[in-house]
Scaffold this motif. Sequence first.
Motif, PDB file in Angstrom:
ATOM      1  N   ALA A  71       7.043  -5.163  -7.071  1.00 12.79           N
ATOM      2  CA  ALA A  71       5.815  -5.757  -6.533  1.00 12.79           C
ATOM      3  C   ALA A  71       5.981  -6.114  -5.056  1.00 12.79           C
ATOM      4  CB  ALA A  71       5.421  -6.991  -7.333  1.00 12.79           C
ATOM      5  N   LEU A  72       7.108  -6.696  -4.694  1.00 15.90           N
ATOM      6  CA  LEU A  72       7.326  -7.053  -3.290  1.00 15.90           C
ATOM      7  C   LEU A  72       7.400  -5.813  -2.407  1.00 15.90           C
ATOM      8  CD1 LEU A  72       9.774 -10.084  -3.499  1.00 15.90           C
ATOM      9  CD2 LEU A  72       7.432 -10.060  -2.630  1.00 15.90           C
ATOM     10  N   GLU A  73       7.933  -4.753  -2.945  1.00 15.00           N
ATOM     11  CA  GLU A  73       7.988  -3.488  -2.192  1.00 15.00           C
ATOM     12  C   GLU A  73       6.564  -2.981  -1.913  1.00 15.00           C
ATOM     13  OE1 GLU A  73       9.178   1.083  -3.065  1.00 15.00           O
ATOM     14  OE2 GLU A  73      10.619  -0.420  -3.744  1.00 15.00           O
ATOM     15  N   PHE A  74       5.694  -3.070  -2.909  1.00 15.74           N
ATOM     16  CA  PHE A  74       4.293  -2.669  -2.723  1.00 15.74           C
ATOM     17  C   PHE A  74       3.663  -3.525  -1.623  1.00 15.74           C
ATOM     18  CE2 PHE A  74      -0.236  -3.020  -3.524  1.00 15.74           C
ATOM     19  CZ  PHE A  74      -0.611  -1.690  -3.650  1.00 15.74           C
ATOM     20  N   TYR A  75       3.894  -4.815  -1.668  1.00 13.39           N
ATOM     21  CA  TYR A  75       3.368  -5.724  -0.652  1.00 13.39           C
ATOM     22  C   TYR A  75       3.891  -5.357   0.738  1.00 13.39           C
ATOM     23  CZ  TYR A  75       2.822  -9.962   2.114  1.00 13.39           C
ATOM     24  OH  TYR A  75       2.532 -10.847   3.116  1.00 13.39           O
ATOM     25  N   GLU A  76       5.178  -5.157   0.848  1.00 13.38           N
ATOM     26  CA  GLU A  76       5.783  -4.858   2.145  1.00 13.38           C
ATOM     27  C   GLU A  76       5.319  -3.516   2.708  1.00 13.38           C
ATOM     28  OE1 GLU A  76       9.929  -5.411   1.308  1.00 13.38           O
ATOM     29  OE2 GLU A  76       9.719  -7.595   1.311  1.00 13.38           O
ATOM     30  N   ARG A  77       5.103  -2.545   1.834  1.00 22.30           N
ATOM     31  CA  ARG A  77       4.587  -1.237   2.278  1.00 22.30           C
ATOM     32  C   ARG A  77       3.183  -1.357   2.858  1.00 22.30           C
ATOM     33  NH1 ARG A  77       5.967   1.023  -2.787  1.00 22.30           N
ATOM     34  NH2 ARG A  77       3.759   1.194  -3.226  1.00 22.30           N
ATOM     35  N   ASN A  78       2.449  -2.351   2.417  1.00 25.50           N
ATOM     36  CA  ASN A  78       1.044  -2.508   2.801  1.00 25.50           C
ATOM     37  C   ASN A  78       0.773  -3.826   3.526  1.00 25.50           C
ATOM     38  OD1 ASN A  78      -0.232  -0.095   1.366  1.00 25.50           O
ATOM     39  ND2 ASN A  78       0.954  -1.052  -0.269  1.00 25.50           N
ATOM     40  N   ILE A  79       1.800  -4.401   4.111  1.00 23.13           N
ATOM     41  CA  ILE A  79       1.681  -5.752   4.665  1.00 23.13           C
ATOM     42  C   ILE A  79       0.578  -5.869   5.723  1.00 23.13           C
ATOM     43  CG2 ILE A  79       3.479  -5.523   6.427  1.00 23.13           C
ATOM     44  CD1 ILE A  79       4.296  -8.451   5.585  1.00 23.13           C
ATOM     45  N   GLU A  80       0.416  -4.839   6.558  1.00 22.88           N
ATOM     46  CA  GLU A  80      -0.610  -4.918   7.600  1.00 22.88           C
ATOM     47  C   GLU A  80      -2.004  -5.043   6.993  1.00 22.88           C
ATOM     48  OE1 GLU A  80       1.659  -2.415   7.520  1.00 22.88           O
ATOM     49  OE2 GLU A  80       2.949  -2.891   9.219  1.00 22.88           O
ATOM     50  N   LEU A  81      -2.258  -4.309   5.926  1.00 24.13           N
ATOM     51  CA  LEU A  81      -3.566  -4.394   5.270  1.00 24.13           C
ATOM     52  C   LEU A  81      -3.752  -5.734   4.563  1.00 24.13           C
ATOM     53  CD1 LEU A  81      -4.072  -0.803   3.844  1.00 24.13           C
ATOM     54  CD2 LEU A  81      -5.449  -1.956   5.580  1.00 24.13           C
ATOM     55  N   PHE A  82      -2.701  -6.233   3.935  1.00 25.88           N
ATOM     56  CA  PHE A  82      -2.814  -7.542   3.293  1.00 25.88           C
ATOM     57  C   PHE A  82      -3.084  -8.635   4.330  1.00 25.88           C
ATOM     58  CE2 PHE A  82      -0.546  -5.508  -0.310  1.00 25.88           C
ATOM     59  CZ  PHE A  82      -1.485  -5.793  -1.284  1.00 25.88           C
ATOM     60  N   GLU A  83      -2.437  -8.546   5.483  1.00 23.58           N
ATOM     61  CA  GLU A  83      -2.687  -9.518   6.541  1.00 23.58           C
ATOM     62  C   GLU A  83      -4.105  -9.390   7.082  1.00 23.58           C
ATOM     63  OE1 GLU A  83       0.575  -8.830   9.219  1.00 23.58           O
ATOM     64  OE2 GLU A  83       1.902 -10.167   8.084  1.00 23.58           O
ATOM     65  N   GLU A 105     -12.807   1.094   4.379  1.00 22.63           N
ATOM     66  CA  GLU A 105     -12.313   2.148   3.488  1.00 22.63           C
ATOM     67  C   GLU A 105     -10.834   1.936   3.154  1.00 22.63           C
ATOM     68  OE1 GLU A 105     -13.430   5.581   5.769  1.00 22.63           O
ATOM     69  OE2 GLU A 105     -15.397   5.718   4.783  1.00 22.63           O
ATOM     70  N   LYS A 106     -10.062   1.491   4.134  1.00 25.32           N
ATOM     71  CA  LYS A 106      -8.646   1.212   3.883  1.00 25.32           C
ATOM     72  C   LYS A 106      -8.475   0.050   2.913  1.00 25.32           C
ATOM     73  CE  LYS A 106      -6.565   3.153   8.017  1.00 25.32           C
ATOM     74  NZ  LYS A 106      -5.652   2.937   9.131  1.00 25.32           N
ATOM     75  N   ALA A 107      -9.339  -0.941   3.021  1.00 21.45           N
ATOM     76  CA  ALA A 107      -9.276  -2.077   2.092  1.00 21.45           C
ATOM     77  C   ALA A 107      -9.538  -1.614   0.666  1.00 21.45           C
ATOM     78  CB  ALA A 107     -10.280  -3.148   2.503  1.00 21.45           C
ATOM     79  N   LEU A 108     -10.525  -0.752   0.496  1.00 23.17           N
ATOM     80  CA  LEU A 108     -10.825  -0.235  -0.840  1.00 23.17           C
ATOM     81  C   LEU A 108      -9.709   0.673  -1.345  1.00 23.17           C
ATOM     82  CD1 LEU A 108     -14.655   0.423  -0.593  1.00 23.17           C
ATOM     83  CD2 LEU A 108     -13.481  -1.422  -1.814  1.00 23.17           C
ATOM     84  N   SER A 109      -9.105   1.426  -0.447  1.00 26.06           N
ATOM     85  CA  SER A 109      -7.967   2.273  -0.840  1.00 26.06           C
ATOM     86  C   SER A 109      -6.789   1.416  -1.295  1.00 26.06           C
ATOM     87  CB  SER A 109      -7.532   3.169   0.323  1.00 26.06           C
ATOM     88  OG  SER A 109      -8.524   4.129   0.585  1.00 26.06           O
ATOM     89  N   LEU A 110      -6.583   0.298  -0.628  1.00 31.20           N
ATOM     90  CA  LEU A 110      -5.514  -0.621  -1.036  1.00 31.20           C
ATOM     91  C   LEU A 110      -5.798  -1.185  -2.425  1.00 31.20           C
ATOM     92  CD1 LEU A 110      -2.912  -2.197  -0.380  1.00 31.20           C
ATOM     93  CD2 LEU A 110      -4.377  -3.940   0.675  1.00 31.20           C
ATOM     94  N   LEU A 111      -7.025  -1.556  -2.667  1.00 29.89           N
ATOM     95  CA  LEU A 111      -7.419  -2.052  -3.985  1.00 29.89           C
ATOM     96  C   LEU A 111      -7.179  -0.981  -5.056  1.00 29.89           C
ATOM     97  CD1 LEU A 111      -8.690  -4.204  -5.784  1.00 29.89           C
ATOM     98  CD2 LEU A 111     -10.929  -3.484  -4.940  1.00 29.89           C
ATOM     99  N   ASP A 112      -7.553   0.247  -4.752  1.00 27.07           N
ATOM    100  CA  ASP A 112      -7.313   1.353  -5.693  1.00 27.07           C
ATOM    101  C   ASP A 112      -5.824   1.581  -5.921  1.00 27.07           C
ATOM    102  OD1 ASP A 112     -10.046   1.779  -5.997  1.00 27.07           O
ATOM    103  OD2 ASP A 112     -10.116   3.361  -4.475  1.00 27.07           O
ATOM    104  N   ALA A 113      -5.040   1.508  -4.855  1.00 27.69           N
ATOM    105  CA  ALA A 113      -3.592   1.704  -4.971  1.00 27.69           C
ATOM    106  C   ALA A 113      -2.960   0.601  -5.820  1.00 27.69           C
ATOM    107  CB  ALA A 113      -2.947   1.749  -3.585  1.00 27.69           C
ATOM    108  N   PHE A 114      -3.439  -0.625  -5.643  1.00 25.51           N
ATOM    109  CA  PHE A 114      -2.931  -1.730  -6.453  1.00 25.51           C
ATOM    110  C   PHE A 114      -3.232  -1.494  -7.929  1.00 25.51           C
ATOM    111  CE2 PHE A 114      -3.355  -5.723  -8.685  1.00 25.51           C
ATOM    112  CZ  PHE A 114      -2.160  -6.344  -8.380  1.00 25.51           C
ATOM    113  N   LYS A 115      -4.457  -1.114  -8.216  1.00 23.35           N
ATOM    114  CA  LYS A 115      -4.841  -0.858  -9.613  1.00 23.35           C
ATOM    115  C   LYS A 115      -4.016   0.274 -10.214  1.00 23.35           C
ATOM    116  CE  LYS A 115      -9.205  -0.306 -10.021  1.00 23.35           C
ATOM    117  NZ  LYS A 115     -10.619  -0.033  -9.740  1.00 23.35           N
ATOM    118  N   GLU A 116      -3.716   1.270  -9.414  1.00 24.62           N
ATOM    119  CA  GLU A 116      -2.889   2.381  -9.900  1.00 24.62           C
ATOM    120  C   GLU A 116      -1.449   1.930 -10.121  1.00 24.62           C
ATOM    121  OE1 GLU A 116      -1.538   5.989 -11.224  1.00 24.62           O
ATOM    122  OE2 GLU A 116      -3.608   5.317 -11.030  1.00 24.62           O
ATOM    123  N   GLU A 117      -0.913   1.177  -9.179  1.00 23.54           N
ATOM    124  CA  GLU A 117       0.466   0.704  -9.271  1.00 23.54           C
ATOM    125  C   GLU A 117       0.675  -0.172 -10.521  1.00 23.54           C
ATOM    126  OE1 GLU A 117       4.431   0.247  -7.569  1.00 23.54           O
ATOM    127  OE2 GLU A 117       2.788   1.497  -6.862  1.00 23.54           O
TER     128      GLU A 117
END
Length: 122
Positions: A71-83, A105-117
């Motif tokens: 989970a932390l790896e997912f966060y770190e890979r996407n930290i700029e979007l989370f910030e 669009e990037k925000a929605l892609s992040l949401l989709d990636a989270f749901k997939e992960e």
Amino acid sequence: METFLKRNAEYLEKKAREALDEGAYGFVLFFAEQALQLRIKYILAKRIGDYPKAHRFSVLFEALGKIYGDALEFYERNIELFELLEDAYITVRYLGRDYSRLAAEKALSLLDAFKEEFRDEF
């Protein structure tokens, strides 16, 4: 409690996608941020019966990392979007900041990636 969190996350995601269609890009980020928070809290509530009463993704992912090692790896890979989402949570409501379609669009892609992960949780 878990059902309520999941239902609200799904509703907020729906609103984020509607906001994209309407060109309200700041609200896409706002709703996506809220949907992601609630999805994380839903997993934590379901798995351990509680979740941090926090809004920072770093805190939420630290707790999620105790269940899912990656989970932390997912966060770190996407930290700029989370910030960006954390900032949008405040700036959309109080400062009237505008955001681009690309950011939305990037925000929605992040949401989709989270749901997939974490698809096994939903």
